[in-house]
Design an enzyme around this catalytic site. Structure first.
Site, PDB file in Angstrom:
ATOM      1  N   SER A 201       0.815  -1.204   0.000  1.00 26.48           N
ATOM      2  CA  SER A 201       0.000   0.000   0.000  1.00 26.48           C
ATOM      3  C   SER A 201       0.860   1.269   0.000  1.00 26.48           C
ATOM      4  O   SER A 201       1.609   1.489  -0.947  1.00 26.48           O
ATOM      5  CB  SER A 201      -0.965  -0.050   1.196  1.00 26.48           C
ATOM      6  OG  SER A 201      -1.915   0.963   1.109  1.00 26.48           O
ATOM      7  N   ASP A 295     -10.446  -3.806  -4.423  1.00 25.69           N
ATOM      8  CA  ASP A 295      -9.588  -2.789  -3.807  1.00 25.69           C
ATOM      9  C   ASP A 295      -9.686  -1.505  -4.619  1.00 25.69           C
ATOM     10  O   ASP A 295      -9.543  -1.530  -5.844  1.00 25.69           O
ATOM     11  CB  ASP A 295      -8.136  -3.297  -3.791  1.00 25.69           C
ATOM     12  CG  ASP A 295      -7.150  -2.338  -3.129  1.00 25.69           C
ATOM     13  OD1 ASP A 295      -7.578  -1.294  -2.591  1.00 25.69           O
ATOM     14  OD2 ASP A 295      -5.943  -2.634  -3.140  1.00 25.69           O
ATOM     15  N   HIS A 325      -7.945  -5.036  -0.104  1.00 28.00           N
ATOM     16  CA  HIS A 325      -6.772  -4.315   0.365  1.00 28.00           C
ATOM     17  C   HIS A 325      -6.395  -4.789   1.779  1.00 28.00           C
ATOM     18  O   HIS A 325      -7.263  -5.015   2.609  1.00 28.00           O
ATOM     19  CB  HIS A 325      -7.090  -2.817   0.393  1.00 28.00           C
ATOM     20  CG  HIS A 325      -5.891  -1.953   0.528  1.00 28.00           C
ATOM     21  ND1 HIS A 325      -5.111  -1.601  -0.558  1.00 28.00           N
ATOM     22  CD2 HIS A 325      -5.312  -1.374   1.610  1.00 28.00           C
ATOM     23  CE1 HIS A 325      -4.121  -0.834  -0.144  1.00 28.00           C
ATOM     24  NE2 HIS A 325      -4.215  -0.692   1.160  1.00 28.00           N
TER      25      HIS A 325
END
Length: 357
Positions: A201, A295, A325
């Site tokens: 991320s 996501d 995610h």
């Protein structure tokens, strides 16, 4: 709903890892029925039903996303959430906390070495958390599994967080950490020419921004592992609109991160310092990119993989269609998440070895 379902629902609502682990062992139709019983309102047909249950339980508690307007409260809540699903950590031969005396200031790091007497490649790992939350503890299990299954050392960097620091300061610290690793290759028993950057991320963003900034330097990484990376603060792609509610990462999270990391520090949203999709992509290290099917960031990760290929960068792109995610943080409670993350570690090492030969 059966008595078992009711009991699991009660435990899930308390956020207990033991309940999620018990639920993970049940057939998917039972998980689907529990998610329905908990009132999960979103139609995500292929989403892992365990994740549906977890999201449904959170929504029932009035929780949504993980980064709110209050940074300190968000950090505490994320830490508690990760502690609540914690289990016995995966054993790694040597795990040691270090202080790195960098040019930009001292930072803490955690060094994982699965075979301390051997020379191994090194993965410099930057944790996720929207540049705002997360630390060495929240990503400890993910790093242990990566070290073990990529058969590599991992150095997890406890970089300073926004909004207290600007993107320029944060990235400089992370670049300095990479330079420190390169300078200490001999002491760390790193195989020559085998240093990679990795992150999930926000950490994936940091890894590739650092790779871009160091492309012409002696300590440029030799490979990148980007797990559902943030690559584009400016654009909104179809996956953003499809998955902006009811999952781990929400539209509200993205808005708060944009405020804390970019706007408060007067950084343009298309500045390559925060949006690597607009950066210089030539001559970058071979890159292994992971996305999750459900996501908001899915499309920007996939687009980044195409852009790298167009510039002649060696890329392996892998989507996990039933995940959302943050799935690498679910390995203590989800068999699937653990299986996928182990697979990523093994396959990344094969990809890296192939590109290095």
């Amino acid at each position: 709903m059966t008595a078992l379902n009711q009991r699991l629902q009660e435990l899930l609502e308390k956020g207990q890892g033991t309940a999620v682990r018990a639920l993970d062992k049940l057939p998917s139709f039972v998980q689907e029925s529990l998610a329905k019983g908990l009132g999960y309102p979103f139609l995500f047909p292929d989403l892992d039903p365990l994740i549906k249950c977890m999201m449904a339980a959170q929504l029932k508690q009035g929780k949504s996303g993980f980064i709110g307007a209050d940074v300190h409260r968000s950090r505490k809540a994320f830490d508690l959430q990760m502690q609540s699903i914690k289990t016995k950590p995966t054993a790694v031969k040597q795990v040691e906390d270090l202080r790195l005396p960098l040019q930009s200031g001292t930072v803490f790091a955690r060094h994982y070495h699965p075979a301390p007497n051997k020379k191994l490649p090194m993965i410099v790992f930057y944790h996720g958390g929207g540049f705002v939350v997360g630390n060495l503890e929240t990503h400890d299990e993910a790093c242990r599994l990566l070290a073990l299954h990529a058969k590599a050392q991992v150095l997890s960097i406890d970089y300073p967080l926004a909004p207290e620091v600007s993107p320029k300061q944060l990235i400089q610290c992370c670049e300095d950490a990479l330079a420190w690793v390169f300078q200490n290759s001999r002491q760390l028993k790193i195989l020559k020419g085998r240093i990679a950057v990795a992150g999930d991320s926000a950490g994936g963003n940091i890894a590739t921004v650092v790779a871009q900034r160091t492309a012409q330097k002696a300590y440029a990484p030799h490979a990148q592992l980007l797990i559902y990376p943030v690559t584009d603060f400016k654009s909104r792609h179809p996956s953003f609109f499809a998955y902006k509610d009811g999952l781990v990462l929400t539209e509200q999270d993205i808005n708060h991160v944009t405020t804390f990391y970019a706007e408060q520090h007067q950084v343009a949203l298309d500045d390559p310092l925060i949006s690597p999709t607009f950066g210089k992509l030539e001559r970058l290290a071979p890159t292994y990119i992971i996305t999750a099917g459900y996501d908001v960031l899915h499309d920007e990760g996939e687009i980044y993989s195409h852009k790298l290929r167009q510039q002649g960068v060696k890329v392996h792109y892998q989507e996990y269609p039933d995940q959302t995610h943050g799935f690498i943080n679910l390995t203590p409670v989800s068999y699937k998440a653990k299986k996928y993350w182990i697979e990523v570690g093994k396959n990344f090492r094969k990809f890296w070895d192939k590109k290095a030969s």
